[in-house]
Design a protein around this motif. Structure first.
Motif, PDB file in Angstrom:
ATOM      1  N   LEU A 100       0.837  -1.207   0.000  1.00  0.00           N
ATOM      2  CA  LEU A 100       0.000   0.000   0.000  1.00  0.00           C
ATOM      3  C   LEU A 100       0.877   1.264   0.000  1.00  0.00           C
ATOM      4  O   LEU A 100       0.653   2.212  -0.777  1.00  0.00           O
ATOM      5  CB  LEU A 100      -0.866  -0.035   1.280  1.00  0.00           C
ATOM      6  CG  LEU A 100      -2.031   0.941   1.393  1.00  0.00           C
ATOM      7  CD1 LEU A 100      -3.070   0.620   0.340  1.00  0.00           C
ATOM      8  CD2 LEU A 100      -2.658   0.844   2.794  1.00  0.00           C
ATOM      9  N   LEU A 101       1.890   1.271   0.864  1.00  0.00           N
ATOM     10  CA  LEU A 101       2.767   2.446   0.977  1.00  0.00           C
ATOM     11  C   LEU A 101       3.655   2.598  -0.266  1.00  0.00           C
ATOM     12  O   LEU A 101       3.935   3.714  -0.700  1.00  0.00           O
ATOM     13  CB  LEU A 101       3.622   2.353   2.253  1.00  0.00           C
ATOM     14  CG  LEU A 101       2.806   2.355   3.568  1.00  0.00           C
ATOM     15  CD1 LEU A 101       3.711   2.095   4.771  1.00  0.00           C
ATOM     16  CD2 LEU A 101       2.045   3.667   3.769  1.00  0.00           C
ATOM     17  N   ASN A 102       4.088   1.466  -0.828  1.00  0.00           N
ATOM     18  CA  ASN A 102       4.867   1.518  -2.075  1.00  0.00           C
ATOM     19  C   ASN A 102       4.058   2.211  -3.171  1.00  0.00           C
ATOM     20  O   ASN A 102       4.562   3.062  -3.901  1.00  0.00           O
ATOM     21  CB  ASN A 102       5.235   0.106  -2.545  1.00  0.00           C
ATOM     22  CG  ASN A 102       6.433  -0.450  -1.800  1.00  0.00           C
ATOM     23  OD1 ASN A 102       7.208   0.293  -1.214  1.00  0.00           O
ATOM     24  ND2 ASN A 102       6.594  -1.768  -1.816  1.00  0.00           N
ATOM     25  N   LYS A 104       1.514   4.221  -2.776  1.00  0.00           N
ATOM     26  CA  LYS A 104       1.304   5.632  -2.423  1.00  0.00           C
ATOM     27  C   LYS A 104       2.513   6.468  -2.859  1.00  0.00           C
ATOM     28  O   LYS A 104       2.369   7.564  -3.404  1.00  0.00           O
ATOM     29  CB  LYS A 104       1.089   5.753  -0.908  1.00  0.00           C
ATOM     30  CG  LYS A 104       0.776   7.187  -0.428  1.00  0.00           C
ATOM     31  CD  LYS A 104       0.576   7.210   1.083  1.00  0.00           C
ATOM     32  CE  LYS A 104       0.406   8.629   1.606  1.00  0.00           C
ATOM     33  NZ  LYS A 104      -0.996   8.993   1.839  1.00  0.00           N
ATOM     34  N   LEU A 105       3.697   5.919  -2.637  1.00  0.00           N
ATOM     35  CA  LEU A 105       4.924   6.620  -3.013  1.00  0.00           C
ATOM     36  C   LEU A 105       5.011   6.784  -4.539  1.00  0.00           C
ATOM     37  O   LEU A 105       5.233   7.894  -5.039  1.00  0.00           O
ATOM     38  CB  LEU A 105       6.150   5.847  -2.489  1.00  0.00           C
ATOM     39  CG  LEU A 105       7.522   6.308  -2.988  1.00  0.00           C
ATOM     40  CD1 LEU A 105       7.795   7.768  -2.611  1.00  0.00           C
ATOM     41  CD2 LEU A 105       8.638   5.417  -2.418  1.00  0.00           C
ATOM     42  N   ILE A 106       4.831   5.692  -5.249  1.00  0.00           N
ATOM     43  CA  ILE A 106       5.007   5.724  -6.714  1.00  0.00           C
ATOM     44  C   ILE A 106       3.945   6.615  -7.372  1.00  0.00           C
ATOM     45  O   ILE A 106       4.194   7.255  -8.392  1.00  0.00           O
ATOM     46  CB  ILE A 106       4.981   4.283  -7.285  1.00  0.00           C
ATOM     47  CG1 ILE A 106       6.225   3.506  -6.819  1.00  0.00           C
ATOM     48  CG2 ILE A 106       4.869   4.265  -8.796  1.00  0.00           C
ATOM     49  CD1 ILE A 106       7.567   4.114  -7.205  1.00  0.00           C
ATOM     50  N   ASN A 107       2.744   6.677  -6.762  1.00  0.00           N
ATOM     51  CA  ASN A 107       1.665   7.494  -7.350  1.00  0.00           C
ATOM     52  C   ASN A 107       1.699   8.950  -6.909  1.00  0.00           C
ATOM     53  O   ASN A 107       0.874   9.755  -7.332  1.00  0.00           O
ATOM     54  CB  ASN A 107       0.290   6.884  -7.011  1.00  0.00           C
ATOM     55  CG  ASN A 107       0.138   5.512  -7.654  1.00  0.00           C
ATOM     56  OD1 ASN A 107       0.687   5.276  -8.730  1.00  0.00           O
ATOM     57  ND2 ASN A 107      -0.559   4.608  -6.992  1.00  0.00           N
ATOM     58  N   CYS A 108       2.642   9.281  -6.028  1.00  0.00           N
ATOM     59  CA  CYS A 108       2.697  10.663  -5.536  1.00  0.00           C
ATOM     60  C   CYS A 108       3.241  11.584  -6.639  1.00  0.00           C
ATOM     61  O   CYS A 108       4.308  11.316  -7.201  1.00  0.00           O
ATOM     62  CB  CYS A 108       3.592  10.723  -4.297  1.00  0.00           C
ATOM     63  SG  CYS A 108       3.846  12.416  -3.729  1.00  0.00           S
ATOM     64  N   PRO A 109       2.525  12.677  -6.956  1.00  0.00           N
ATOM     65  CA  PRO A 109       2.968  13.544  -8.061  1.00  0.00           C
ATOM     66  C   PRO A 109       4.313  14.236  -7.812  1.00  0.00           C
ATOM     67  O   PRO A 109       4.961  14.690  -8.744  1.00  0.00           O
ATOM     68  CB  PRO A 109       1.843  14.580  -8.184  1.00  0.00           C
ATOM     69  CG  PRO A 109       1.054  14.487  -6.912  1.00  0.00           C
ATOM     70  CD  PRO A 109       1.232  13.107  -6.390  1.00  0.00           C
ATOM     71  N   PHE A 110       4.760  14.281  -6.560  1.00  0.00           N
ATOM     72  CA  PHE A 110       6.005  15.028  -6.254  1.00  0.00           C
ATOM     73  C   PHE A 110       7.246  14.131  -6.304  1.00  0.00           C
ATOM     74  O   PHE A 110       8.350  14.574  -6.036  1.00  0.00           O
ATOM     75  CB  PHE A 110       5.886  15.702  -4.875  1.00  0.00           C
ATOM     76  CG  PHE A 110       4.635  16.522  -4.769  1.00  0.00           C
ATOM     77  CD1 PHE A 110       4.527  17.743  -5.457  1.00  0.00           C
ATOM     78  CD2 PHE A 110       3.533  16.061  -4.047  1.00  0.00           C
ATOM     79  CE1 PHE A 110       3.350  18.486  -5.392  1.00  0.00           C
ATOM     80  CE2 PHE A 110       2.355  16.795  -3.996  1.00  0.00           C
ATOM     81  CZ  PHE A 110       2.256  18.012  -4.663  1.00  0.00           C
ATOM     82  N   ILE A 111       7.013  12.869  -6.696  1.00  0.00           N
ATOM     83  CA  ILE A 111       8.123  11.903  -6.701  1.00  0.00           C
ATOM     84  C   ILE A 111       9.237  12.342  -7.664  1.00  0.00           C
ATOM     85  O   ILE A 111      10.420  12.106  -7.419  1.00  0.00           O
ATOM     86  CB  ILE A 111       7.587  10.485  -7.054  1.00  0.00           C
ATOM     87  CG1 ILE A 111       8.656   9.425  -6.814  1.00  0.00           C
ATOM     88  CG2 ILE A 111       7.095  10.407  -8.468  1.00  0.00           C
ATOM     89  CD1 ILE A 111       8.153   8.003  -6.976  1.00  0.00           C
ATOM     90  N   SER A 129       8.914  -4.296  -6.332  1.00  0.00           N
ATOM     91  CA  SER A 129       8.123  -4.916  -5.254  1.00  0.00           C
ATOM     92  C   SER A 129       6.629  -4.864  -5.558  1.00  0.00           C
ATOM     93  O   SER A 129       5.899  -5.818  -5.289  1.00  0.00           O
ATOM     94  CB  SER A 129       8.385  -4.211  -3.920  1.00  0.00           C
ATOM     95  OG  SER A 129       9.746  -4.318  -3.587  1.00  0.00           O
ATOM     96  N   ILE A 130       6.188  -3.746  -6.139  1.00  0.00           N
ATOM     97  CA  ILE A 130       4.760  -3.614  -6.499  1.00  0.00           C
ATOM     98  C   ILE A 130       4.399  -4.682  -7.542  1.00  0.00           C
ATOM     99  O   ILE A 130       3.374  -5.349  -7.461  1.00  0.00           O
ATOM    100  CB  ILE A 130       4.450  -2.197  -7.039  1.00  0.00           C
ATOM    101  CG1 ILE A 130       4.604  -1.155  -5.916  1.00  0.00           C
ATOM    102  CG2 ILE A 130       3.054  -2.138  -7.659  1.00  0.00           C
ATOM    103  CD1 ILE A 130       4.516   0.294  -6.382  1.00  0.00           C
TER     104      ILE A 130
END
Length: 575
Positions: A100-102, A104-111, A129-130
């Protein structure tokens, strides 16, 4: 210049300072908070990554301590239960949140605003991992964590009697260095017969592990566990074909050297034929090397040796000692083997081994010491995830330390001839391990390419591979029943599947660094420390490049390295 090894426990800002992992209910709220927290800008994302890193460090260190305590005493049921509880009740629930957190990170626009040169390998690993995550694999993985520990429990109980005294198999190995050939032979047979007693239990355990691992691979859409595991291990920089190329190079350029080493051993011992119980022996009248007496003595001499090589290395060990992070001596009820366990929050790792007063224990100690130095150098990196370095560089840290430290082994030996013998022993090990690495690796490829095999087929495949890489200089007549289960002594097959070729790749890296060291010690050590300080923030070829090395598995490159080691060995041998 690198700082003194003043390791700092990571200060907590997200979790309470006194929080300890006890059960899932007290842990879950932190995961919920991270999964629900809004990320509105780059600053939010950076803070979120920091908090996630802290949580990962706390959980990882707790799991590590459970495993350390259990391996230090396999007879204490409460320690085993605490470890099993983590594997069965906490670990599986962590995995769903990790996914879930992976995401969230990958989908974050500020990545994309993160420093890509620092985050590239971490994000690559998160995406992997996803891709591999399957809900249905969680319970299987939990079962595997517990099953894998059964190997240590079976092997930890193995003891034999010599002259009315009980010895673990690790302790008994010292008799194989005796100049009394009859004693060596009888102890060899006792060790083998003891292993035979648990042959069926080991086969059964391995078959169960193979079936469950294959299921995990199939669930994740892979044809076999090998292909799945390559991806899971993050082997982005080499393929199975490179492994096969490595096997061939070992046959071509290493086996002839191995034959030479054992032929020389046979002549030195004045034997007509060299048998497996002769390979560690010394000629009559030559006492086995006694580099240290107790675990404490081993520690002190290693510190002295490291101090001369680079004071920072010795500082690391002193810091660990201060924190009580060593368990060095072999005893009944302790799991076999040796390891350096990084502790993500406190920073100073834990070294576990089974020292019994032999030369090989010195090698193990400086090897694990190299891992420890790596832990210290990578600890200042800002995120826990940055310290997840690939095994192929982790093992360079340890194996290069074995070779670097040789020049300072006066700490263990007060006379020149013992020192030369020790160095010769070390270089022999550096070379003779290669065929075994190729055997274990090739065997694993076969095992997981044929997951439905029977025990008979497995044994036949093992014997074929073993024969292919066996030295012609040792006479194995009449020992086939023992040789057929030789793989059962390799803990990696049970506990860390496919983790073995790394030793071969890293041994090449270590020899490359040692070549540098012979030309310019200061520069070599600087390259070594610079590469290790990067943790896992660069790709394997980049880490090797920082260390002044080529990431190369071709036969031509391996040939060059072997020629160098042969030259060094020839210089040690009196004409």
């Amino acid at each position: 210049m690198h700082p003194k090894a003043a390791i700092q426990k990571i200060p907590r800002s997200f979790l309470p300072a006194d929080y300890m992992v006890t059960d899932w209910n007290s842990l879950e709220p932190y995961f919920i908070e991270l999964s629900e927290r809004p990320l509105n800008n780059k600053a939010d994302l950076s803070q979120w990554l920091q908090d996630l890193s802290e949580l990962e460090a706390v959980v990882s260190e707790d799991a590590c301590w459970r495993q350390i305590k259990m391996t230090c005493d396999t007879t204490d049921k409460t320690l085993e239960d605490a470890f099993t509880y983590f594997c069965m009740e906490i670990q599986p629930k962590l995995q769903s949140y990790a996914d879930l957190l992976n995401k969230k990170l990958i989908n974050c626009p500020f990545i994309n605003e993160l420093d890509q040169s620092l985050y590239h390998t971490y994000l690559r690993s998160v995406r992997k991992s996803i891709e591999l995550f399957r809900e249905e694999n969680i319970p299987i993985a939990a079962e595997l964590s517990v099953l894998q520990q059964q190997y240590g429990a079976i092997a930890g109980k193995m003891t034999i009697e010599v002259d009315g005294k009980e010895y673990t198999l690790q302790q008994a190995a010292k008799f194989l260095e005796s100049s009394d050939r009859k004693l060596r032979e009888s102890v060899y047979y006792k060790i083998q017969d003891r292993r035979k007693q648990d042959e069926a239990a080991m086969h059964e355990l391995y078959s169960t592990l193979i079936a469950k691992r294959h299921q995990i691979a199939v669930n994740a859409g892979f044809e076999n566990y090998r292909d799945y595991k390559f991806k899971e291990l993050g082997r982005f920089d080499y393929s199975k074909e490179d492994c096969f190329q490595f096997h061939e190079a070992v046959k071509q350029y290493v086996l002839p050297l191995v034959n030479e080493i054992y032929e020389r051993k046979r002549q030195k011992l004045g034997l007509d034929t060299l048998r497996p119980w002769d390979t560690e022996a010394e000629p009559a009248g030559t006492q086995p090397l006694k580099p240290f007496t107790t675990g404490e003595d081993l520690y002190e001499k290693t510190v002295k040796c490291f101090d001369q090589l680079n004071p920072f290395f010795a500082d690391c060990l002193r810091k660990m000692k201060e924190m009580n992070h060593f368990d060095l001596e072999s005893r009944k009820g302790k799991a076999p083997g040796g390891y350096n366990c990084p502790l993500a929050e406190s920073g100073a790792p834990f070294i576990f081994m089974n020292a019994a007063g032999q030369m090989s224990d010195v090698t193990t100690m400086v090897h694990e010491g190299g891992h420890a130095v790596h832990s210290f150098l990578a600890h200042p990196l800002p995120l826990s995830a940055f310290k997840e370095y690939p095994m192929e560089i982790a093992e360079v840290a340890s194996m290069a330390m074995e070779l670097f430290s040789m020049d300072h082994w006066q700490a263990f030996f007060d006379n020149e001839s013992d020192l030369l013998r020790a160095k010769e022993h070390q270089l022999e090990r550096t070379i003779t391990i290669f065929p075994w690495i190729a055997i274990i690796d090739k065997f694993q490829h076969w095992v997981y390419e044929h997951p439905q095999h029977s025990v008979e087929e497995r044994t036949a495949a093992w014997m074929n591979i073993l024969t292919e890489f066996s030295t012609s200089a040792i006479d194995y007549t009449g020992l086939d029943a023992y040789r057929a289960i030789g793989w059962q002594r390799q803990l990696h097959l049970f506990e860390v599947p496919f983790y073995y070729i790394e030793y071969g790749i890293a041994q090449l890296g270590a020899i490359g660094l040692w070549m540098q060291y012979k030309n310019n010690p200061e520069q070599a050590l600087e390259n070594y420390m610079n590469a290790l300080s990067l943790g896992g923030t660069k790709t394997l070829p980049e880490l090797y490049k920082t260390a002044g090395l080529e990431f190369n598995l071709t036969p031509a490159y391996i040939k060059t390295l072997m020629e160098f080691v042969k030259t060094e060995m020839d210089q040690l041998i009196p004409a």
